[in-house]
Every structure is written in C-alpha cells, then in structure tokens.
Design a protein around this motif. Structure first.
Motif, PDB file in Angstrom:
ATOM      1  N   PHE A 110      34.711  83.334  71.664  1.00 38.78           N
ATOM      2  CA  PHE A 110      33.792  82.531  71.638  1.00 38.78           C
ATOM      3  C   PHE A 110      32.913  82.684  72.615  1.00 38.78           C
ATOM      4  O   PHE A 110      32.052  81.585  72.115  1.00 38.78           O
ATOM      5  N   ASP A 111      32.948  82.695  73.913  1.00 36.17           N
ATOM      6  CA  ASP A 111      31.682  82.988  74.856  1.00 36.17           C
ATOM      7  C   ASP A 111      30.529  84.029  74.428  1.00 36.17           C
ATOM      8  O   ASP A 111      29.709  83.882  74.539  1.00 36.17           O
ATOM      9  N   SER A 120      30.537  84.300  71.356  1.00 34.24           N
ATOM     10  CA  SER A 120      29.677  84.749  70.144  1.00 34.24           C
ATOM     11  C   SER A 120      28.492  83.808  70.300  1.00 34.24           C
ATOM     12  O   SER A 120      27.381  83.353  70.043  1.00 34.24           O
ATOM     13  N   VAL A 158      31.803  75.991  69.157  1.00 37.59           N
ATOM     14  CA  VAL A 158      33.512  76.700  69.817  1.00 37.59           C
ATOM     15  C   VAL A 158      33.331  76.752  71.582  1.00 37.59           C
ATOM     16  O   VAL A 158      34.267  77.117  71.757  1.00 37.59           O
ATOM     17  N   THR A 204      40.366  82.815  73.980  1.00 39.74           N
ATOM     18  CA  THR A 204      38.873  81.944  73.917  1.00 39.74           C
ATOM     19  C   THR A 204      38.219  82.740  74.622  1.00 39.74           C
ATOM     20  O   THR A 204      36.591  82.292  73.998  1.00 39.74           O
ATOM     21  N   SER A 228      34.707  84.289  65.521  1.00 42.04           N
ATOM     22  CA  SER A 228      35.689  83.022  66.444  1.00 42.04           C
ATOM     23  C   SER A 228      36.538  83.619  65.299  1.00 42.04           C
ATOM     24  O   SER A 228      38.236  82.866  65.103  1.00 42.04           O
ATOM     25  N   ILE A 249      36.234  74.887  72.274  1.00 45.35           N
ATOM     26  CA  ILE A 249      37.846  75.449  71.484  1.00 45.35           C
ATOM     27  C   ILE A 249      38.428  76.025  73.960  1.00 45.35           C
ATOM     28  O   ILE A 249      39.735  75.945  73.842  1.00 45.35           O
ATOM     29  N   LYS A 250      37.896  75.795  74.654  1.00 46.41           N
ATOM     30  CA  LYS A 250      38.396  76.217  75.707  1.00 46.41           C
ATOM     31  C   LYS A 250      38.810  75.648  76.785  1.00 46.41           C
ATOM     32  O   LYS A 250      39.832  75.499  77.606  1.00 46.41           O
ATOM     33  N   VAL A 256      40.838  82.184  66.272  1.00 48.02           N
ATOM     34  CA  VAL A 256      40.782  80.649  65.920  1.00 48.02           C
ATOM     35  C   VAL A 256      41.806  80.181  66.305  1.00 48.02           C
ATOM     36  O   VAL A 256      42.028  78.860  66.831  1.00 48.02           O
ATOM     37  N   TYR A 292      27.301  75.197  66.140  1.00 45.73           N
ATOM     38  CA  TYR A 292      28.420  75.575  66.341  1.00 45.73           C
ATOM     39  C   TYR A 292      28.250  76.193  67.970  1.00 45.73           C
ATOM     40  O   TYR A 292      30.257  76.157  68.654  1.00 45.73           O
ATOM     41  N   SER A 293      27.381  76.589  68.588  1.00 47.53           N
ATOM     42  CA  SER A 293      27.519  77.029  69.972  1.00 47.53           C
ATOM     43  C   SER A 293      28.268  75.973  70.741  1.00 47.53           C
ATOM     44  O   SER A 293      29.284  76.020  70.942  1.00 47.53           O
TER      45      SER A 293
END
Length: 623
Positions: free
Chosen positions: A377-378, A380, A296, A374, A231, A299-300, A235, A292-293
C-alpha cells in the motif's frame, strides 16, 4: 520423398535431437536468469564437446535468441527443480546410458559484446556421453515427465512460478500468432505480395491526433490502475492480520469492513458522478488519486474505526476510478471527432491494464517481503501520485455538454433524476446496467473469496505450513486477464464482429467457471487444480469483459450524463454485494461462488436479449 537427417555416428542421436537440446538449454538459461540463479550455467557430463563431435552445428540449426543480459553474473549451479529435472529428461533422449547430475553440469556460454540489443548467447556447448544402448522407450519418457511434474509440484512457490512462466509464454505466443495473421491477412500470403493499394488500405496509418489522445489517456490510466492493483493481492490478508482485543480479525469482520466501502459507493456514487460531470472528468480523476491514497494509507492503522473510515473513502474513490477516466476519454473523443477509435482505445487500455496488474502483483510480493503485508500500500501511493501528475499536466478538462441534458423544470440540468429517467426510458441502457451490476457484483464476491479458497487448497495439497504466494498467483490471474483482452482485441478487429455476441459467449463462460469453482471448493471435493483452473478461466473472461463493456457503454450511454448513469449502475451492483457480504457466513465459500455463478448466468441472459435487440435495429437500419 524427403530423407531423414542421418544419425550422429558417435552418440547415435539425430542432429535434430542436438538442435532440440540446444534450444531447450537456451530456454532453461533464460529461466535461470529469471530466478536469479545464473547468467551462465552448464552441466558437465563427460565426453567430447558437441561441436568437436560433429565438426559443426547440425544442418538447419538456428542461433540461440538473445536470452541473456550483456553483463555476466558469475553465479553457478542451477537448483530450480524444473530446470534440473528437465535437463535430466532431455539427456535421456540420446540413449539409455545417458545421465546428468545438477552438480556436474556445464554449459559454456559466450556473450556477444556491444549494446544490450546485440547481447546474446552465441554458443552453447553441451557434452553428451555416448549412448551405449537403445533409444529411450516411451516408458522412460513418461517416467522423466513424471519426475519433472513431481519436482514442479513439490513446492507452491515453484508451482506458481512455473505456472506464471507457462501463461506468459502462452500470451507471447498468442500475440506473435496475432501479428503473423495480421501481416499475412489471415491467408498465409504476406502483405508484400498483395497489391500496393490493398496493403495501404489494410495498414492505414493511424492519425496523429488519435495517437496523441491514446498516449495521454493510457499513460495516466495505467499508472492509476497500477496504484489500484497494487493492493489487490494483499488487502484481505492485511485486514486479516489485524488483532483486536487479543483476537485476530475474522473473515466476518473483514466482510463488514468491505461492506462499508460498498455502501459508500452505493449511497454516494450517483452524487459523485453528477459532480464529476459538472466540475470536470479530469478533476474527478485527480480526486480519485487523492482519496484512494488516503484510503490505502489507513490500512496500516490498528484502530478499527480508522479501518472502517478508510474503506468508506476507498469506496468513494473507486466510484471515481470506474467513471471519471472513461468519461474523460469519451468526452475527448467526442470533442475531436474520434469516436470510431474508442473500441480500439478500450482494447489497448485493458490489455495494458492486465500487463500492469501482472507487474503490480510481483511488485506487491516484493514490497510485502520487505515491509510486511501493508508494504504494497505504501508503493501504491507512489504510482497514484505519478498518475495524478500525468493526467494533471496533459489532460484537457472536459465536462458534460452544456445544455445537452434535459431540463427537468427546476433549473437542474444533468441531474440524477434526469439520468434515472433516461435509463428507465431505454431498454438497451437497462440491459447494459443489469449486465454491469451482475458481472461486477460477482467479481467483487470473487475478490473476497479467492485468497482463502486458494490458501485452503494449497494447504490441503501441500500440507500445513505451506506458504501461499498471493502475489505470484495474482500475477497468474492477471496474465489470464491479458489473454482475454488480447482475444477481445483480435475478435474486435475482424469484420462484421458483433460485440454483443462476443460478450454473450464470454458471460456464459464466466458463469461456467464460477459454477466449477463453487463445486471444487465444496468440502468433499477440494481440488487445487480444479480451483486454480476455474479461477484462471474466470480471469480470462474478466479480461474480455472490461474492453467489451467499455465499447458497449460508448455505444449506448449518452455522453452528457455518462458519469451519473454509470454511477446509477453502481447502486444495484453494490446493493447485491452488500447483501452477499451480509450473509457470507451463512453462504460459505462454495455458496458465495455459487451465487456469483447465478448472477453471471442472469447477466448472460440480459446480454443475449441486448444482442437480439441490436440485431433487429441493425436489420431495420439496413432495410
């Protein structure tokens, strides 16, 4: 007196010139493959082939290294400006009559059959015309170099791709040199020439239980860090891409979103650390992956409240990332009596972490090109899940030592108050905490400021509409971080190395780098080269910082309160970041980076004081 190799009769250049050109062409072929241009390329010039001209390769020439994959992709014509310009430059060295055309280039390569390890370019034939003139003058060479530089700096993507290649070569060269000096003991004499006993002492086999501990820790740690780094480059751009009420998110709004995460870490961090020591460091690591999953994934969303809530969750997760894995490996080393290998383990962890971050940056760029800003982040979440599986399967749970923490009278052991009293009663712990808070607060200010700073510099240099390759730039930063980690590892292996002294020098260099960044981002002096150079120096210092601070924390921070104490260090850290972000508009980019430099200068003073105390303690112990 040694004699110089005779020049080639037919083209008037020395065999060494042909050897050099063969080597350069081999390197360029690898670069072409890296960019997907070709696995075989060559550039026809006319005249007879080099081999037929000379009958054989020049004396002392070496076969080309295995640069190409065993399978040949039939792509043609290399159009990377660096490659084309360099080919033009090197052929000029054979005489003023030599010229090359990228549409008329041919280098024939035959690949060795067999497995991938044996695949190699066995021959490279470059046809060079007869010179027909004098040797190239210095002016011609300078002109050629200028053309190469102009080609590389014509586009930001090419520029940063080329910079990444140069930094990667530097890292490989540093590691190769380190291995050479290790094998020769630093004095040019190979270990085979030493006595058997001396060689055995220097190359003592690492115990199996050390390898086992490091393998279990590093595999999970690197996967989790990859999820975290994924990220990194996007970010801020992801938050900036949001539109609320028909207006794009401003930098001030992004700062407030970040503030939510830092505030959550400052407020909840100590309690999270206490829970980690009580319920287990493995459990804390798994909790990080889950939180954390979730963070993130938010963020979408295009809902502002979801972004704020998600950043608060990320703040809690980061409190776990920066305490739980380190506390686990410290506890595991204590349980198995392997504390002497902690410095080496942290060196390996953060050297590998830099490599992971480089890979994460490139993967993030790919994901962003496929799924937008974004997309990273997927991806991640995939690495976070893999890290959770490895730690869940292979880590044995460990907790703070039962009964080791002081009892404060109300039956609570290992409480936040206990940890606070321990820190206040130990000047060395206070100095460690000050260094961590000041350095990492400066780092978080840098994290927010580098994307707009670099983007503005790229636009200023290349013009409006220039694309800033954030993922590649991030990979360049991480390569410098890798160089810093490698340097720390080399220094740590030396006898009588004082980690406190090494850290003092590193902190001074980081303060200088941020001061330079502040100067070059000021309105009247914006410079792409200056900004990138300052940021690269700072990232090298970051690469040294993490293994150094990990080693010092394992030396000074007691294991029974480790997670709580590390979380306490996070209170002033996040408070400083919150204050800086609250006044980010008033500070401006240059002011924020100047504030980072001031924080790093104070951290340098604190580490110098710790070094002085440690020296006195060492002298007293020796006496």
């Amino acid at each position: 007196m040694p004699t110089r190799a005779p020049p080639c009769v037919s083209c008037r250049c020395s065999p060494h010139s042909h050897l050099t050109m063969r080597t350069v062409i081999g390197i360029l072929s690898a670069t072409a493959v890296h960019h997907g241009h070709a696995s075989a390329f060559a550039v026809p010039i006319g005249g007879s082939a080099l081999a037929s001209r000379h009958g054989s390769l020049p004396p002392g020439s070496l076969p080309l290294p295995p640069l190409l994959p065993p399978q040949s992709r039939s792509l043609s014509v290399v159009n990377h400006p660096l490659i084309a310009s360099t080919l033009t430059a090197i052929t000029k060295t054979c005489g003023s009559g030599s010229r090359i055309s990228t549409t008329n280039v041919r280098v024939s390569m035959s690949l060795a059959a067999g497995n991938a390890a044996a695949a190699a370019a066995k021959s490279v034939v470059l046809a060079i015309p007869r010179a027909g003139g004098d040797r190239t003058s210095l002016a011609t060479i300078t002109e050629s170099i200028s053309k190469v530089a102009a080609s590389v700096t014509s586009d930001p993507v090419v520029l940063f791709d080329s910079l990444l290649i140069v930094l990667a070569i530097a890292a490989v060269g540093f590691k190769t040199f380190d291995r050479f000096t290790a094998n020769t003991g630093g004095d040019g004499i190979s270990n085979e020439s030493r006595s058997a006993d001396a060689a055995a002492d220097e190359e003592e086999e690492k115990p199996a239980k050390v390898k086992s501990m490091q393998a279990k820790f590093l595999a999970a740690f690197w996967l989790l860090r990859c999820g975290y780094w994924m990220s990194g480059p996007y970010v801020v751009p992801a938050y900036r891409s949001k539109v609320f009420g028909g207006v794009e998110a401003s930098m001030a709004l992004v700062s407030r979103i970040f503030l939510t995460g830092f505030a959550a870490t400052a407020i909840l961090g100590p309690s999270i650390g206490q829970a980690t020591d009580k319920y287990g460091r493995k459990a804390g690591t798994l909790a990080f992956a889950l939180l954390y999953s979730i963070g993130v994934a938010t963020i979408k969303s295009n809902e502002l409240w979801v972004l704020f809530a998600g950043r608060a969750i990320v703040g809690c997760a980061l409190s776990l990332l920066f305490t739980a894995p380190e506390a686990w490996v410290n506890g595991e080393a204590g349980r198995t009596n392997l504390r002497e290998y902690l410095g080496e383990t942290f060196g390996l962890a953060f050297t590998g972490d830099a490599l992971v971050a480089i890979m994460a940056g490139k993967l993030a760029s790919w994901a962003a090109s496929v799924r937008g800003v974004t997309g990273p982040f997927d991806l991640s979440i995939v690495f976070l899940a893999a890290g959770a599986v490895v730690s869940g399967l292979f880590w044995k749970e460990n907790k703070a030592a039962v009964g080791a923490a002081a009892d404060n009278g109300d039956g609570k052991k290992g409480s936040i108050r206990d940890a606070f009293d321990i820190v206040c009663g130990d000047q060395k712990l206070m100095l460690i905490g000050a260094v961590q808070s000041l350095f990492e607060s400066a780092m978080y200010i840098f994290i927010l400021q580098w994307p707009p700073a670099v983007s503005a510099a790229v636009t200023s240099y290349f013009g409006e509409g220039a694309i800033t390759p954030f993922g590649t730039i991030f990979s360049c930063f991480m390569t410098c971080s890798l160089l810093g980690s490698l340097l720390f590892g080399k220094l740590f292996k030396r006898k009588n190395t004082f980690t406190e002294g090494t850290a003092t020098g590193m902190l001074a260099a980081s303060a200088l780098s941020m001061a330079l960044a502040a100067y070059f981002t000021s309105g009247a002096t914006t410079s792409l080269a200056g900004i990138i150079g300052a940021f690269l120096l700072y990232e090298a210092c970051v690469g040294m910082y993490f293994p150094a601070i990990g080693t010092l924390r394992s030396k000074y921070v007691p294991d029974e309160n480790k997670s709580v104490i590390l979380s306490l260090f996070g209170i002033p850290l996040n408070s400083l970041v919150v204050l800086a972000y609250l006044f980010i508009k008033q500070l401006g980019m240059s002011g924020a980076l100047g504030l980072s430099s001031a924080a790093l200068a104070i951290a340098t003073g604190c580490m110098a004081r710790l070094r002085s105390i440690a020296r006195k303690d060492e002298a007293a112990t020796a006496a």
